[in-house]
Write a protein that holds these residues in place. Structure first.
Motif, PDB file in Angstrom:
ATOM      1  N   ARG A 262     -14.935 -37.670  41.226  1.00 19.26           N
ATOM      2  CA  ARG A 262     -14.937 -39.128  41.026  1.00 19.26           C
ATOM      3  C   ARG A 262     -13.835 -39.800  41.832  1.00 19.26           C
ATOM      4  O   ARG A 262     -14.014 -40.920  42.347  1.00 19.26           O
ATOM      5  N   GLU A 263     -12.673 -39.172  41.934  1.00 17.19           N
ATOM      6  CA  GLU A 263     -11.602 -39.733  42.750  1.00 17.19           C
ATOM      7  C   GLU A 263     -12.008 -39.800  44.217  1.00 17.19           C
ATOM      8  O   GLU A 263     -11.681 -40.754  44.930  1.00 17.19           O
ATOM      9  N   MET A 264     -12.737 -38.787  44.675  1.00 17.87           N
ATOM     10  CA  MET A 264     -13.230 -38.791  46.054  1.00 17.87           C
ATOM     11  C   MET A 264     -14.177 -39.960  46.277  1.00 17.87           C
ATOM     12  O   MET A 264     -14.161 -40.610  47.342  1.00 17.87           O
ATOM     13  N   GLU A 265     -15.009 -40.261  45.277  1.00 15.87           N
ATOM     14  CA  GLU A 265     -15.925 -41.398  45.395  1.00 15.87           C
ATOM     15  C   GLU A 265     -15.164 -42.716  45.405  1.00 15.87           C
ATOM     16  O   GLU A 265     -15.527 -43.645  46.148  1.00 15.87           O
ATOM     17  N   LYS A 266     -14.098 -42.809  44.614  1.00 17.75           N
ATOM     18  CA  LYS A 266     -13.317 -44.049  44.572  1.00 17.75           C
ATOM     19  C   LYS A 266     -12.650 -44.340  45.910  1.00 17.75           C
ATOM     20  O   LYS A 266     -12.451 -45.494  46.285  1.00 17.75           O
ATOM     21  N   ARG A 267     -12.319 -43.292  46.634  1.00 18.76           N
ATOM     22  CA  ARG A 267     -11.642 -43.462  47.920  1.00 18.76           C
ATOM     23  C   ARG A 267     -12.620 -43.634  49.078  1.00 18.76           C
ATOM     24  O   ARG A 267     -12.220 -43.608  50.248  1.00 18.76           O
ATOM     25  N   GLY A 268     -13.887 -43.796  48.784  1.00 13.98           N
ATOM     26  CA  GLY A 268     -14.881 -44.043  49.820  1.00 13.98           C
ATOM     27  C   GLY A 268     -15.599 -42.814  50.319  1.00 13.98           C
ATOM     28  O   GLY A 268     -16.469 -42.920  51.188  1.00 13.98           O
ATOM     29  N   GLY A 269     -15.234 -41.642  49.790  1.00 10.26           N
ATOM     30  CA  GLY A 269     -15.909 -40.424  50.210  1.00 10.26           C
ATOM     31  C   GLY A 269     -17.156 -40.147  49.366  1.00 10.26           C
ATOM     32  O   GLY A 269     -17.600 -40.981  48.569  1.00 10.26           O
TER      33      GLY A 269
END
Length: 370
Positions: A219-226
């Motif tokens: 989820r953190e990866m998704e928040k950073r645009g990944g």
């Protein structure tokens, strides 16, 4: 927490500010020093002798967002008291959450050995017991050479033994029971509109694909645009579920339309305005009479079944008729050859010829009168 075997120190929490509560719970008869998690798990580590032993197991539970801090603590403590420490296991739990408070959950680290309430020591994971037959009697060990029961040390009879697990935490049945009990502990505190069901979609008869646990890192990866692989997999599963829902809805509409068409066809086939036969009153009860034998109506004579004409049967029949025709022709030819030639055998000048006598030729009778 420091490992006494290796001297390494471990920090069990990545972010201490998100740890709401930590507590160690012990079963009956456990030493009080085990209230310190470091002492507890170093002691169970020392009790294991095998290099591949598993000294502890972790249970992770999701806490409903409807709970406040007090209800989270109560639900977790009740669950551990009724299902873990009551079975002789010691454990340490920690309640975690994220900065938005949207993912409250708890980690329960359980020592993988029970504590004997009488001695306060670690119990064995398995024990040896006598094997019993269907009648509940011990099974003797037979010596193949003598055919009699074996005699062991000190002149004692040898009986068959089996190893019985003394660690229910390793069984699938116990883990399924923990799932059910956790749902019951939460439902006892949840409002009526929110209910937890521990069963899978398949067990509940729901035709949907279950999603997977995404986790903090994805989820953190998704928040950073990944793009997180686990989040991407869940999006694919959700798209498939929407497609399945649409297909089921379409099948339902088609089924309703087919049922409506079938009902309309039945109504058209039924004659409109046809008088219904009046229902006759029920006859009064009559005394039971002896049933008479019914006369069987004469049945029309049934025609014998026609023979099945196969290709082979037709060929055989044709050959038979052909043979009969040829035999008939041969017979006629033979008869024709056997008939006498009238011009060659009839001698008009011979008064003894049968034909001349029969016709009165040359005898004064009534002949042809040449």
């Amino acid at each position: 927490m420091r490992d006494e075997r290796t001297g390494e120190a471990f920090n069990g929490f990545g972010r201490r500010e998100r740890v709401e509560h930590v507590c160690t719970m012990l079963p009956e008869g456990a030493p009080g020093e085990y209230l310190d998690p470091e002492r507890l798990f170093n002691a169970v580590e020392m009790a294991e002798k095998r290099s591949d032993a598993r000294p502890a197991k972790k249970i992770m539970v999701a806490l409903p967002r409807e709970f406040d801090a007090r209800e989270r603590f109560r639900a977790l403590e009740d669950f551990i008291s009724w299902n873990i420490t009551a079975n002789g296991y010691a454990c340490t739990y920690a309640i975690h959450t994220d900065k938005d408070g949207r993912n409250p959950h708890a980690h329960i680290l359980v020592a993988n050995r029970r504590i004997d309430p009488k001695t306060g020591r670690w119990a064995a994971k398995s024990r040896s017991e006598f094997a019993l037959d269907a009648n509940g009697r011990r099974i003797p060990v037979i010596d193949p050479d003598t055919g009699r029961q074996k005699i062991g040390a000190r002149n004692r009879k040898v009986w068959k033994r089996v190893n019985v697990s003394n660690n229910p935490l390793d069984s699938k049945e116990f883990l399924e029971r923990l799932r059910r009990e956790w749902a019951d502990s939460c439902n006892a505190l949840l409002p009526g509109y929110a209910v937890i069901d521990h069963r899978s979609f398949k067990a509940r008869g729901i035709e949907r694909i279950p999603t997977i646990h995404e986790g903090y890192a994805s989820r953190e990866m998704e928040k950073r645009g990944g793009r997180g692989d686990l989040c991407e997999e869940n999006r694919r599963i959700q798209a498939l579920n929407r497609l399945l829902d649409a297909l089921r809805a379409m099948i339902g509409r088609l089924s309703d339309q087919a049922q409506g068409i079938l009902t309309a066809v039945k109504r058209r086939q039924r004659p409109s305005g046809a008088p219904q036969a009046p229902s006759s009153p029920e006859p009064a009860e009559r005394p039971q009479e002896r049933p008479q034998a019914r006369e069987t109506p004469p049945q029309a004579p049934q025609e014998p079944p026609k023979p099945i004409r196969t290709k082979k049967a037709l060929t055989d029949r044709f050959k038979t008729r052909l043979d009969e025709r040829l035999a008939e022709n041969e017979r006629k030819q033979a008869e024709k050859q056997a008939e006498p030639d009238m011009e060659e055998t009839w001698d008009l000048s011979d008064p003894a010829d049968p034909l001349n006598i029969g016709m009165g030729w040359g005898t004064g009778g009534h002949g042809l009168g040449l």
